[in-house]
Scaffold this motif. Structure first.
Motif, short mmCIF file in Angstrom:
data_model
loop_
_atom_site.label_atom_id
_atom_site.label_comp_id
_atom_site.label_asym_id
_atom_site.label_seq_id
_atom_site.Cartn_x
_atom_site.Cartn_y
_atom_site.Cartn_z
N ASN A 58 -57.25 -59.13 68.62
CA ASN A 58 -55.87 -59.22 68.05
C ASN A 58 -55.12 -58.02 68.54
N GLU A 59 -53.88 -57.92 68.37
CA GLU A 59 -52.76 -56.94 68.79
C GLU A 59 -53.01 -55.68 68.35
N THR A 60 -53.89 -55.23 67.61
CA THR A 60 -54.07 -53.61 67.32
C THR A 60 -55.34 -53.37 68.03
N GLY A 61 -55.99 -54.10 68.93
CA GLY A 61 -56.96 -53.67 69.91
C GLY A 61 -58.45 -54.04 69.22
N GLU A 62 -58.34 -54.74 68.01
CA GLU A 62 -59.70 -55.21 67.19
C GLU A 62 -60.41 -56.29 67.73
N PHE A 63 -61.70 -56.24 67.83
CA PHE A 63 -62.36 -57.29 68.47
C PHE A 63 -62.87 -58.27 67.31
#
Length: 308
Positions: free
Chosen positions: A20-25
């Protein structure tokens, strides 16, 4: 929340993730990189994107790639372990196949961008990331953006001439005396044994077990790394210098480099130079590739707004 398909294409394997756009996998895995053709690689990427699209609506595709990536044109120059990626317009080909926007960046640059986004350099704008492996590479990041240079060679620190420049036309490069491969070769020569039976991990284990000759080679190795770092600090004067690569996982080596840098401080060298280890390991290229994509999209949106 926006979602993206992210790929880290390497010479042996290709890591991939839904992020996602926060860098979460959301999920991640890996697969073998095709050896024969770009068409085979595109088939794999396309099929993975289609699987992700069954789970989330995708906003784009981010790629970490080997070689000298021309981010404006979407092509890869130079050379790498994957000859077939050099020349074709990777971005255009993948966009046509998937119908999604695509951006790509060099793998070492991606690793550096990851640190600036949510890693060890998140609190500064200007930093250098030095990746020590078989050779020495890295990136120069100013105002949170990669500086590629006229010939796409910014950050190729390993080509700096360090020794023997009076006796040899090109002297001895930093990579040939300060890389993991260099310390293996130097120890093999010192011990009179075949370098093919050694690797970096074994060399440091020999030192840990008290081998005085290996400890001496590591001391000189550390000094060579410190000299290169000091030169880069004076040339660019960043807020932080980070060290990546497997060697950076040895906390005691980072400490030794900092101790050496501190001992080099004098009336002439007044700067207090200190290095830190990069925080991300195998995930760094994926995280940085996504951040590069988001940066490019933000720039495009701003340009469109200004045009209107």
């Amino acid at each position: 929340m926006n979602y993206y398909a992210v790929f880290d294409v390497g010479g042996t394997s290709t890591k991939y993730a839904l992020m996602n756009e926060t860098g979460e996998f959301i999920e991640k895995s890996s697969m073998d990189t095709p050896k024969d053709s770009l068409e085979q690689l595109m088939d794999l990427l396309d099929s993975t994107v289609k699987e992700f699209e069954k789970k989330r609506k995708l906003r784009g595709i981010a790629l970490s790639m080997p070689g000298a990536v021309n981010v404006e044109e979407g092509v890869i120059e130079g050379a790498s372990a994957l000859p077939y990626v050099h020349g074709p317009n990777i971005r255009s080909i993948l966009e046509k196949r998937t119908g999604l926007p695509v951006d790509l960046e060099n793998d070492a640059n991606c690793a550096s961008l990851a640190e600036g986004w949510i890693g060890a350099a998140r609190d500064v704008k200007d930093y250098i990331c030095i990746v020590i492996g078989t050779g020495i590479g890295g990136a120069v990041v100013l105002d949170k953006r990669i500086r590629h240079g006229k010939n796409l060679h910014a950050g190729e620190f390993g080509f700096m001439i360090m020794e023997d420049y009076l006796d040899q036309p090109m002297g001895t490069s930093w990579s040939s005396v300060g890389s993991t491969e260099a310390i293996v070769q130097l120890v093999a020569k010192r011990k009179g044994r075949d370098a093919s039976g050694l690797d970096g991990k074994m060399v440091f284990e020999m030192a840990d077990h008290g081998d005085k000759e290996v400890q001496d080679e590591i001391r000189k190795f550390t000094k060579r790394i410190a000299v290169g770092i000091l030169n880069l600090q004076y040339a660019i004067d960043p807020e932080k210098i980070l060290i990546g690569g497997a060697i950076s996982e040895r906390e005691e080596l980072i400490d030794q480099i900092n101790e050496t840098l501190s001992s080099m401080k004098s009336n002439m060298h007044r700067l207090s130079v200190k290095v830190e280890a990069c925080r991300f390991g195998n995930d760094s290229n994926l995280i940085g590739a996504l951040y590069h994509f988001l940066q490019r999209k933000q720039n495009a949106d701003l340009a469109q707004t200004n045009f209107i």
